[in-house]
Design an enzyme around this catalytic site. Structure first.
Site, short mmCIF file in Angstrom:
data_model
loop_
_atom_site.label_atom_id
_atom_site.label_comp_id
_atom_site.label_asym_id
_atom_site.label_seq_id
_atom_site.Cartn_x
_atom_site.Cartn_y
_atom_site.Cartn_z
CG HIS A 197 3.04 14.52 61.65
ND1 HIS A 197 3.40 13.29 61.12
CD2 HIS A 197 4.06 15.36 61.30
CE1 HIS A 197 4.54 13.40 60.48
NE2 HIS A 197 4.96 14.64 60.57
CG HIS B 191 7.48 19.33 61.03
ND1 HIS B 191 8.51 18.47 61.30
CD2 HIS B 191 6.59 18.63 60.29
CE1 HIS B 191 8.26 17.28 60.74
NE2 HIS B 191 7.10 17.36 60.12
CG LEU B 192 5.52 23.30 67.07
CD1 LEU B 192 5.33 23.29 68.59
CD2 LEU B 192 4.43 24.14 66.41
CG ASP C 171 8.21 13.09 60.53
OD1 ASP C 171 7.74 12.22 59.80
OD2 ASP C 171 8.01 14.31 60.33
CG HIS D 131 9.09 9.96 56.93
ND1 HIS D 131 8.89 11.29 56.64
CD2 HIS D 131 9.59 9.42 55.80
CE1 HIS D 131 9.25 11.53 55.38
NE2 HIS D 131 9.69 10.41 54.86
CG ASP E 247 3.82 16.29 57.49
OD1 ASP E 247 4.64 16.74 58.31
OD2 ASP E 247 4.15 15.69 56.44
#
Lengths: 322, 439
Positions: free
Chosen positions: B62, B64-65, B154, B181, B310
């Site tokens: 999990h 976020h790029l 998400d 989510h 996350d």
């Protein structure tokens, strides 16, 4: 707590800023109240001005509409001979504009000594206190604190009752969204009052009892034998959040009527931080009744804010000398 | 080329291995695992320093790029650099980019950027609904073919019970989990902090624990109805844990993950040491102690399947605002291993083998990826841990493009010493002495 003072009475405030009652000791609160009593005398003079803040600049930076608090600060600043600058910014228009920090730093580039800040976000004053050189005075931050309101309320109570300790104070209304509630609870419990808070369960902040207050939804229980009844404003838009069904029902269940006032002590006083909704949280007969001190609160606000400015400025001199 | 990792403890719970073993890498594969393997000609010998532990490559399912669309926060290149620095050989990235990863062209872009960076493996997660708008299903088959390993909206919950039902049913034909989510939007309202004493005292609008729990109950029920695989993202409440346990007891395909900040920090952090610290603003929010205790209990007793960070990078300008206005989220890739080792392993809540299950075995299983083991023939994705080395987290030294962490200045015992992807060492930790031998 308030009765036993092991330390000598302070003569100045420890903190550079007034961010909230949370940062003040009982002794410091009493210092502000005693100083305010001296300031009150200035308002009786034909020339209502002293040179205490001559040459000092105060920026009143208000991001929320306010009449009472802003004018009260301005009068206080002028009576102390400060140069004042009022900056009012409509919150709605800053969404895409300058950040709060940039606004404050730009004002600060003009070398003010104080920034009096009113802002809709809780913690906005704490944020500025970390980046500004000026002293920050919290004139209301979101749902967090409104310390000068609590100080003027305490001043008013002391004027009538001679003390805070041991009094039963009932605070009734929208507890959840009220910064006046939080500051008053902190102050009154520090000075040893017995505080009851009362409102519909939808408007009670979870965990509030950990601040040392009694919580009830029964107005009669809150008011019974009270020395002070403090009504909080009900914001009319709260019906939209399903916090209560209607203003009519709110008044029936929580509105302060003469009949309810009779449950309090015969010498009880009724307070309201304003602005009032007559016929919603308070009946007009009560607001205008002999026990109402609502306008005295406004009068006292000036003296209390003078005291806060004066004491914080004393800190400025102290540092300059050091 | 062949490399022999000699000495050191090897922990491979999927193979039932925990002891002193050598490991021979041939190209991008694990060739042999055994005691005192012979040194053949042409084999580079790497002496694993005493106290180091060789484990299957860690997988953060999990993150976020931020690419495409929010490259000022992070890119695939900087995010995977951060991942390998934190000991992760693979990451699964959420689809809430701009535009949303709801079609093959976005998935392909992400995979191309990952190949260019050539650091950690990147497993894209596609959107459940078109634009993550909660209305029409995204082209899930196309996303699957392009390389997505799961679907999720998400940042938002899957909007309705019906859409969640359809997503579980439809994704099951591709054997993909639906990651949700969970947060009831009406209960969430415009909350910014865990509803409880600290939010009340600080005047912050509350996010009630029940907002998470009610939607987890919905999704567990729907997993039962459909037989689809529901994976709960960033679980944070005791109630959600009860619902997950209930679903597992009934034999439903439900799994869940917990982020390190939810077993390390409580909402008391909002008051001190820094009042209104926006690096303590995340969603789900930091919860109260009883929820933190429940997360640790679930991690220890096996109810929790995965620890995932996350990782949510945000630019300093975005975080340097009023608490109400700052975005939710913190970076996590480079703080996860020290937090897991210090707070869970060294404090005796879990064994090192269990930590490897949470960080490698189970994410590989849930995402149906190779990895999660170092059995002979498996891909040589390897993390070398230095569980007893003390490290101090320095926000400004993070490899991530963003520095939004509440753990700045924390000293913790345990670190990732080196990260090996496909047989190639892609990172050695300069803060760990001896790690340079693994280069």
């Amino acid at each position: 707590m308030a009765g036993q003072t092991p330390n000598p009475a302070p003569t100045r405030l420890k903190q550079r800023h007034l961010l909230g009652i949370a940062d003040l000791s009982a002794e410091e609160i009493l210092l502000v109240l005693d100083t305010a009593a001296a300031m009150q005398e200035i308002a009786q003079r034909p020339i209502k001005k002293v040179p205490a803040l001559r040459g000092r600049t105060v920026v009143n930076l208000f991001f929320e509409p306010s009449t009472r608090t802003r004018t009260s600060f301005e009068v206080a600043e002028k009576r102390l001979s400060a140069d004042t600058l009022n900056v009012a910014i409509a919150t709605s228009s800053v969404v895409k504009g300058e950040t709060l920090i940039d606004t404050a730093l730009n004002l600060e580039a003009m070398s003010p000594d104080f920034i009096v800040l009113r802002h809709s976000a809780s913690g906005a004053c704490h944020l500025l206190s970390r980046v500004c050189r000026s002293r920050i005075i919290n004139a209301g931050d979101g749902m967090h604190e409104h310390p000068t309101q609590a100080l003027l309320d305490a001043f008013t109570i002391r004027q009538h009752k001679g003390r805070i300790e041991g009094l039963k104070v009932a605070i009734i209304g929208d507890l959840l969204h009220s910064r006046v509630l939080r500051s008053n609870v902190l102050l009154l419990t520090k000075l040893g009052a017995e505080v009851w808070v009362c409102g519909p369960p939808t408007l009670v902040p979870p965990g509030i009892e950990r601040l040392g207050v009694h919580v009830t939804a029964k107005v009669d229980e809150a008011v019974e034998g009270a020395d002070v009844i403090m009504m909080l404003r009900i914001q009319l838009e709260r019906m939209q959040g399903a916090f209560f069904p209607s203003l009519r029902e709110y008044f029936q269940v929580f509105g302060m009527t003469e009949e309810r006032v009779r449950r309090a002590r015969p010498d009880a006083i009724i307070m309201h931080p304003g602005p009032m909704n007559r016929g919603v949280e308070i009946a007009s007969e009560v607001a205008d009744g002999p026990y109402s001190v609502i306008l005295e609160q406004v009068t006292n606000g000036v003296a209390v804010r003078m005291a806060v400015l004066y004491l914080l400025a004393g800190g400025v001199e102290h540092e300059a000398a050091a | 080329m062949k490399r022999l990792l000699k000495g050191g403890r090897l922990v491979d719970p999927a193979a039932g291995v925990d002891g002193e073993f050598d490991l021979l890498i041939d190209g991008d594969r694990v060739a042999r695992v055994g005691r005192n393997l012979p040194v053949e000609d042409g084999v580079q010998v790497v002496e694993v320093p005493r106290g180091f532990v060789v484990v299957p490559g860690l997988i953060d399912m999990h993150v976020h790029l931020r690419e495409p669309g929010q490259e000022h926060k992070e890119t695939v290149a900087t995010g995977t650099r951060s991942a390998v620095a934190g000991g992760f050989t693979a990451v699964a990235c959420m689809p809430n980019t701009t535009p949303v990863n709801d079609n093959a062209s976005i998935t392909e872009l992400i995979l191309r950027r990952a190949a260019e960076a050539d650091l950690a493996r990147v497993y894209p997660i596609g959107a459940v609904s078109r634009g993550s708008n909660g209305e029409l299903l995204a082209d899930i088959g196309e996303l699957h073919r392009a390389g997505c390993v799961a679907i999720s909206d998400d940042g938002k919950p899957v909007a309705t019970a019906l859409l969640m039902r359809r997503a579980l049913e439809y994704a099951s034909m591709f054997d993909m989990p639906v990651i949700d989510h969970c947060e009831d939007p009406s209960l969430k309202g415009d909350g910014v902090a865990h509803e409880g004493y600290y939010a009340s005292a600080l005047g912050l609008r509350g996010l009630p624990a029940a907002a998470e729990t009610v939607m987890v109950q919905r999704d567990v029920t729907l997993a039962g109805l459909t037989g689809g695989h529901f994976h709960l993202a960033h679980m944070s409440t005791a109630g959600a844990l009860r619902a997950i346990r209930d679903g597992k007891a009934q034999g439903f395909a439900v799994t869940c993950e917990v982020a390190p900040h939810h077993f390390v920090l409580t909402d008391a952090q909002l008051e001190s040491p820094i009042q209104y610290d926006t690096n303590c603003k995340m969603n789900p929010p930091l919860r109260s102690q009883e929820h933190v205790d429940a997360m640790i209990e679930g991690i220890a007793d096996g109810s929790v399947d995965v620890i995932a960070t996350d990782h949510a990078p945000h630019h300093a300008d975005e975080k340097k605002q009023e608490f109400d206005r700052a975005p939710f989220g913190i970076v996590g890739l480079e703080t996860c291993v020290p937090l897991v080792l210090d707070r869970l392993v060294h404090r005796g809540h879990i064994s090192l083998a269990r930590a490897v299950e949470l960080l490698s075995v189970n994410p590989a299983r849930i995402l149906r990826r190779s990895g999660g083991t170092l059995k002979e023939g498996s891909v040589a994705d390897i993390t070398v841990l230095a569980p007893d080395v003390e490290v101090t987290i320095r926000a400004e030294a993070l490899f991530s493009k963003s520095k939004n962490t509440p753990f700045d200045g924390w000293t913790l015992r345990g670190a990732a010493a080196a990260t090996i992807v496909g047989g190639r060492t892609v990172h050695v930790n300069p803060a760990v002495s001896g790690a340079e031998k693994l280069a």
